[in-house]
Design a protein around this motif. Structure first.
Motif, PDB file in Angstrom:
ATOM      1  N   GLU A   1      28.409  41.822  41.557  1.00  0.00           N
ATOM      2  CA  GLU A   1      27.598  41.909  42.796  1.00  0.00           C
ATOM      3  C   GLU A   1      26.536  40.811  42.854  1.00  0.00           C
ATOM      4  OE1 GLU A   1      28.766  44.044  44.787  1.00  0.00           O
ATOM      5  OE2 GLU A   1      29.557  45.713  43.616  1.00  0.00           O
TER       6      GLU A   1
ATOM      7  N   SER B   1      36.545  39.027  45.618  1.00  0.00           N
ATOM      8  CA  SER B   1      36.747  38.021  44.564  1.00  0.00           C
ATOM      9  C   SER B   1      38.197  37.604  44.418  1.00  0.00           C
ATOM     10  CB  SER B   1      36.269  38.575  43.218  1.00  0.00           C
ATOM     11  OG  SER B   1      34.936  38.977  43.317  1.00  0.00           O
TER      12      SER B   1
ATOM     13  N   GLY C   1      37.537  44.246  48.312  1.00  0.00           N
ATOM     14  CA  GLY C   1      37.976  43.011  47.652  1.00  0.00           C
ATOM     15  C   GLY C   1      37.414  41.752  48.278  1.00  0.00           C
TER      16      GLY C   1
ATOM     17  N   LEU D   1      23.189  33.853  39.860  1.00  0.00           N
ATOM     18  CA  LEU D   1      23.255  33.751  41.325  1.00  0.00           C
ATOM     19  C   LEU D   1      22.065  34.458  41.971  1.00  0.00           C
ATOM     20  CD1 LEU D   1      25.478  32.537  43.365  1.00  0.00           C
ATOM     21  CD2 LEU D   1      25.875  32.322  40.915  1.00  0.00           C
TER      22      LEU D   1
ATOM     23  N   LEU E   1      28.112  44.201  31.954  1.00  0.00           N
ATOM     24  CA  LEU E   1      28.885  43.856  33.160  1.00  0.00           C
ATOM     25  C   LEU E   1      28.013  43.847  34.412  1.00  0.00           C
ATOM     26  CD1 LEU E   1      32.218  45.772  32.559  1.00  0.00           C
ATOM     27  CD2 LEU E   1      31.724  43.361  32.199  1.00  0.00           C
TER      28      LEU E   1
ATOM     29  N   SER F   1      31.783  33.495  41.871  1.00  0.00           N
ATOM     30  CA  SER F   1      30.427  33.314  42.424  1.00  0.00           C
ATOM     31  C   SER F   1      30.491  32.586  43.753  1.00  0.00           C
ATOM     32  CB  SER F   1      29.579  32.493  41.440  1.00  0.00           C
ATOM     33  OG  SER F   1      29.511  33.140  40.197  1.00  0.00           O
TER      34      SER F   1
ATOM     35  N   TRP G   1      39.853  41.709  39.854  1.00  0.00           N
ATOM     36  CA  TRP G   1      38.770  42.546  39.315  1.00  0.00           C
ATOM     37  C   TRP G   1      38.215  43.520  40.356  1.00  0.00           C
ATOM     38  CZ3 TRP G   1      37.006  43.593  34.547  1.00  0.00           C
ATOM     39  CH2 TRP G   1      37.410  42.745  33.515  1.00  0.00           C
ATOM     40  N   ILE G   2      39.075  44.117  41.142  1.00  0.00           N
ATOM     41  CA  ILE G   2      38.566  44.978  42.211  1.00  0.00           C
ATOM     42  C   ILE G   2      38.369  46.403  41.688  1.00  0.00           C
ATOM     43  CG2 ILE G   2      38.911  45.776  44.575  1.00  0.00           C
ATOM     44  CD1 ILE G   2      38.508  42.655  44.098  1.00  0.00           C
TER      45      ILE G   2
HETATM   46  P1  FAD Z   1      32.140  32.477  37.741  1.00  0.00           P
HETATM   47  O1  FAD Z   1      31.835  32.355  39.184  1.00  0.00           O
HETATM   48  O2  FAD Z   1      33.195  31.598  37.169  1.00  0.00           O
HETATM   49  O3  FAD Z   1      30.786  32.221  36.930  1.00  0.00           O
HETATM   50  C1  FAD Z   1      30.761  32.003  35.511  1.00  0.00           C
HETATM   51  C2  FAD Z   1      29.313  31.840  35.069  1.00  0.00           C
HETATM   52  O4  FAD Z   1      28.732  30.706  35.742  1.00  0.00           O
HETATM   53  C3  FAD Z   1      28.444  33.046  35.430  1.00  0.00           C
HETATM   54  O5  FAD Z   1      27.485  33.242  34.424  1.00  0.00           O
HETATM   55  C4  FAD Z   1      27.751  32.603  36.711  1.00  0.00           C
HETATM   56  O6  FAD Z   1      26.522  33.259  36.902  1.00  0.00           O
HETATM   57  C5  FAD Z   1      27.577  31.109  36.454  1.00  0.00           C
HETATM   58  N1  FAD Z   1      27.480  30.356  37.717  1.00  0.00           N
HETATM   59  C6  FAD Z   1      28.450  30.182  38.666  1.00  0.00           C
HETATM   60  N2  FAD Z   1      27.974  29.454  39.681  1.00  0.00           N
HETATM   61  C7  FAD Z   1      26.677  29.184  39.401  1.00  0.00           C
HETATM   62  C8  FAD Z   1      25.615  28.487  40.067  1.00  0.00           C
HETATM   63  N3  FAD Z   1      25.791  27.940  41.283  1.00  0.00           N
HETATM   64  N4  FAD Z   1      24.413  28.402  39.470  1.00  0.00           N
HETATM   65  C9  FAD Z   1      24.198  28.981  38.254  1.00  0.00           C
HETATM   66  N5  FAD Z   1      25.145  29.665  37.569  1.00  0.00           N
HETATM   67  C10 FAD Z   1      26.359  29.761  38.139  1.00  0.00           C
HETATM   68  N6  FAD Z   1      34.872  41.583  42.895  1.00  0.00           N
HETATM   69  C11 FAD Z   1      35.149  42.197  44.076  1.00  0.00           C
HETATM   70  O7  FAD Z   1      35.431  41.553  45.059  1.00  0.00           O
HETATM   71  N7  FAD Z   1      35.162  43.561  44.163  1.00  0.00           N
HETATM   72  C12 FAD Z   1      34.864  44.365  43.106  1.00  0.00           C
HETATM   73  O8  FAD Z   1      34.888  45.591  43.238  1.00  0.00           O
HETATM   74  C13 FAD Z   1      34.558  43.746  41.849  1.00  0.00           C
HETATM   75  N8  FAD Z   1      34.275  44.497  40.750  1.00  0.00           N
HETATM   76  C14 FAD Z   1      34.057  43.877  39.541  1.00  0.00           C
HETATM   77  C15 FAD Z   1      33.840  44.640  38.393  1.00  0.00           C
HETATM   78  C16 FAD Z   1      33.689  44.044  37.152  1.00  0.00           C
HETATM   79  C17 FAD Z   1      33.490  44.876  35.940  1.00  0.00           C
HETATM   80  C18 FAD Z   1      33.725  42.607  37.060  1.00  0.00           C
HETATM   81  C19 FAD Z   1      33.570  41.921  35.724  1.00  0.00           C
HETATM   82  C20 FAD Z   1      33.907  41.844  38.182  1.00  0.00           C
HETATM   83  C21 FAD Z   1      34.082  42.458  39.433  1.00  0.00           C
HETATM   84  N9  FAD Z   1      34.304  41.705  40.584  1.00  0.00           N
HETATM   85  C22 FAD Z   1      34.585  42.320  41.784  1.00  0.00           C
HETATM   86  C23 FAD Z   1      34.288  40.254  40.503  1.00  0.00           C
HETATM   87  C24 FAD Z   1      32.853  39.731  40.419  1.00  0.00           C
HETATM   88  O9  FAD Z   1      32.269  39.783  41.689  1.00  0.00           O
HETATM   89  C25 FAD Z   1      32.874  38.316  39.839  1.00  0.00           C
HETATM   90  O10 FAD Z   1      33.253  38.429  38.468  1.00  0.00           O
HETATM   91  C26 FAD Z   1      31.526  37.642  39.941  1.00  0.00           C
HETATM   92  O11 FAD Z   1      31.261  37.286  41.275  1.00  0.00           O
HETATM   93  C27 FAD Z   1      31.455  36.371  39.083  1.00  0.00           C
HETATM   94  O12 FAD Z   1      32.564  35.551  39.333  1.00  0.00           O
HETATM   95  P2  FAD Z   1      33.417  34.994  38.099  1.00  0.00           P
HETATM   96  O13 FAD Z   1      33.683  36.111  37.174  1.00  0.00           O
HETATM   97  O14 FAD Z   1      34.573  34.254  38.660  1.00  0.00           O
HETATM   98  O15 FAD Z   1      32.451  33.994  37.347  1.00  0.00           O
END
Ligand code: FAD
Length: 365
Positions: free
Chosen positions: A347, A113, A111, A352, A342, A119, A143-144
Motif C-alpha cells: 500500500e 500491481s 488488483g 514511497l 510486509l 511502486s 501479489w493480490i
Molecule cells: P519495487 O517497486 O520493485 O520496489 C523495490 C524497492 O525499491 C522498495 O523498497 C521500494 O520502496 C523501492 N523504490 C521503488 N521506487 C522507489 C522510488 N521512486 N524512490 C525510493 N525507493 C523506491 N498489490 C495489489 O495490487 N493488490 C494487493 O492486494 C496487494 N497485496 C500485497 C500483499 C503483499 C504481502 C505484498 C508483498 C504485496 C502486495 N501487493 C499488492 C503488491 C504491492 O503493492 C507491491 O509489492 C508494492 O507496491 C511494491 O512493489 P514491488 O514489490 O514491485 O517493489
C-alpha cells in the motif's frame, strides 16, 4: 468501536490464527460469514446494508482484528478497499448492487500491481477495452491479497487515454488465479497471481470514473487500503505488547522477573511508545477522514508510514523479549514479526510514503 463486533470476531477467530498461518488458509465459510455480517467492510453505509462505521470506529475495529490475525485483517483490508472503490467510483445502480453483494457474503480482492508495475503504477500494462456492450480485459496482476478467496476482482487498467477499474467475477472465462506459494507473512491472506486473458464482462461492470487519470483512480482507492493497513499495524503492536508484557511479568531469570531487568524493561517501554505513536497517527488520520478534510491524503500516508515502521520495530522487540518463547514460527510475536515486515512494503512502501511526504513539504514551501 462497538464492543459486540470485537467480541464477535474474537469468538470467530478463537485460537485458530496460528493454525491458519501454518496451513495458509482461513476457512472460506468463516470469511463468507464475516462478509454477510458486514464485518469485512464495516464502513459501507447503512443505506447499502453495511454497518456504517466511521473511519475512527472502523479503525479501532480493524486494529482489534489485526491484534488477533494479520491474515484476516489483510482480507478485511481488501474487501474494504473493493467496497470503497465501488462507493467512490461506481454509479447509483452499481453502489446498490455491488456494495450490497459485499455485505451479503461475497468476497473481493483489488488488483493494481503487475510484475513491471509495483511502486511505479504508471507502468501498468493491463488493458480494459470497450467492445460493444462489453469490456475486454487483458493483463496479469501479481501479489493480490485475498484473490484466492474472492468472488469479485476489482481490476485496474489502462482505458482509452486514462485508466479504469472494472469488477470481474472471478469465475469469468479467461480468469486464472494461482496462489503465491510461500509468502513471508500474512500467510493465510490468499495472495495470488491473477491472469486475465481476453476476459469479457458487461460494460455495466466498469466503475464510473473510467477515463480518469490512472494515478488519480489508484490514489483514491489506495487511501482506504493505507488507512486500514495503518490500523492493522496498531493491532500488531497491541498484540505484541500484551504478549511481551505478560511474558516479562512471569518469566524469571537471574532470580527475578524479566521485566525487572532494565534492558528488558526498556524494550517494553519502547514497545508502548510505538503503540501509542501509531495509535495517535491513525486517530488523527481517521478523524480527518471523517471530517472529509483537505489534508486527509497526507494524514493517511503519514499514519501508514508511522504505523508500519513502528510495527516492524515493535514486533522485533517483542520477539527479543520473549526469545525462545517467541521463536516458534506460529507464536503470536513470530507471526507479527513476519507480518509487520510486509506492512513496510504494501500500500505504498516506506520509501514511497517518504517520497510522498517530502513532496507535500516541498509543495507547501
Ligand atoms: P519495487 O517497486 O520493485 O520496489 C523495490 C524497492 O525499491 C522498495 O523498497 C521500494 O520502496 C523501492 N523504490 C521503488 N521506487 C522507489 C522510488 N521512486 N524512490 C525510493 N525507493 C523506491 N498489490 C495489489 O495490487 N493488490 C494487493 O492486494 C496487494 N497485496 C500485497 C500483499 C503483499 C504481502 C505484498 C508483498 C504485496 C502486495 N501487493 C499488492 C503488491 C504491492 O503493492 C507491491 O509489492 C508494492 O507496491 C511494491 O512493489 P514491488 O514489490 O514491485 O517493489
Amino acid at each position: 468501536m462497538p464492543d459486540q463486533l470485537a467480541a464477535e470476531v474474537t469468538e470467530l477467530v478463537g485460537d485458530q490464527a496460528g493454525h491458519w498461518d501454518r496451513t495458509g488458509l482461513i476457512p472460506h465459510e468463516l470469511l463468507r460469514k464475516m462478509s454477510a455480517r458486514g464485518l469485512l467492510s464495516a464502513q459501507v453505509p447503512g443505506e447499502y446494508g453495511g454497518l456504517g462505521l466511521s473511519s475512527v470506529q472502523n479503525g479501532e475495529f480493524t486494529a482489534h482484528v489485526g491484534s488477533l490475525c494479520s491474515s484476516l485483517r489483510s482480507v478485511m483490508t481488501s474487501q474494504g478497499m473493493a467496497a470503497w472503490a465501488v462507493q467512490r467510483l461506481g454509479g447509483a445502480g452499481q453502489r446498490t448492487g455491488l456494495l450490497g453483494d459485499l455485505v451479503e457474503g461475497r468476497l473481493a480482492a483489488v488488483g493494481f500491481s503487475e510484475a513491471e508495475a509495483g511502486s511505479d503504477i504508471s507502468a501498468m500494462s493491463t488493458t480494459i477495452r470497450p467492445d460493444g456492450d462489453d469490456v475486454v480485459v487483458n493483463g496479469t496482476k501479481v501479489w493480490i491479497t485475498a484473490a484466492h478467496y474472492a468472488d469479485e476482482l476489482v481490476i485496474f487498467g489502462r482505458y482509452a487515454e486514462g485508466g479504469a477499474a472494472v469488477v470481474v467475477p472471478a469465475d469469468t472465462p479467461g480468469v486464472t488465479i494461482e496462489r503465491v506459494p510461500d509468502p513471508l507473512g500474512c500467510r493465510a491472506a490468499g495472495h495470488s497471481t491473477i491472469r486475465l486473458d481476453g476476459v469479457r464482462v458487461p460494460a455495466t461492470r466498469l466503475l464510473g470514473g473510467a477515463g480518469m487519470p490512472l494515478s488519480m483512480l489508484v490514489t483514491l482507492v489506495l487511501a482506504y487500503g493505507r488507512m486500514s493497513v495503518a490500523w492493522g499495524c496498531v493491532g500488531i503492536l497491541r498484540g505484541c505488547l500484551a504478549a511481551a508484557g505478560a511474558h516479562a511479568r512471569t518469566r524469571r531469570q537471574f532470580g527475578k522477573p524479566l521485566g525487572e531487568h532494565q534492558l528488558v524493561a526498556r524494550h517494553l517501554a519502547e514497545l508502548l511508545v510505538s503503540e501509542q505513536v501509531a495509535t495517535r497517527a491513525c486517530e488523527h488520520a481517521s478523524a480527518r477522514w471523517d471530517e472529509n478534510a483537505p489534508d486527509v491524503v497526507t494524514a493517511t500516508v503519514l499514519a501508514k508510514h508511522v504505523s508500519a515502521t513502528q510495527a516492524a520495530q515493535g514486533a522485533a522487540a517483542a520477539v527479543q523479549v520473549m526469545a525462545s518463547a517467541g521463536a516458534d514460527n506460529s507464536a503470536l510475536v513470530a507471526r507479527a514479526y513476519r507480518d509487520a515486515k510486509l506492512m513496510e512494503i504494501i500500500e505504498g512502501s516506506s520509501e514511497l510514503c517518504q517520497v510522498m511526504l517530502a513532496e507535500h513539504v516541498l509543495s507547501d514551501s
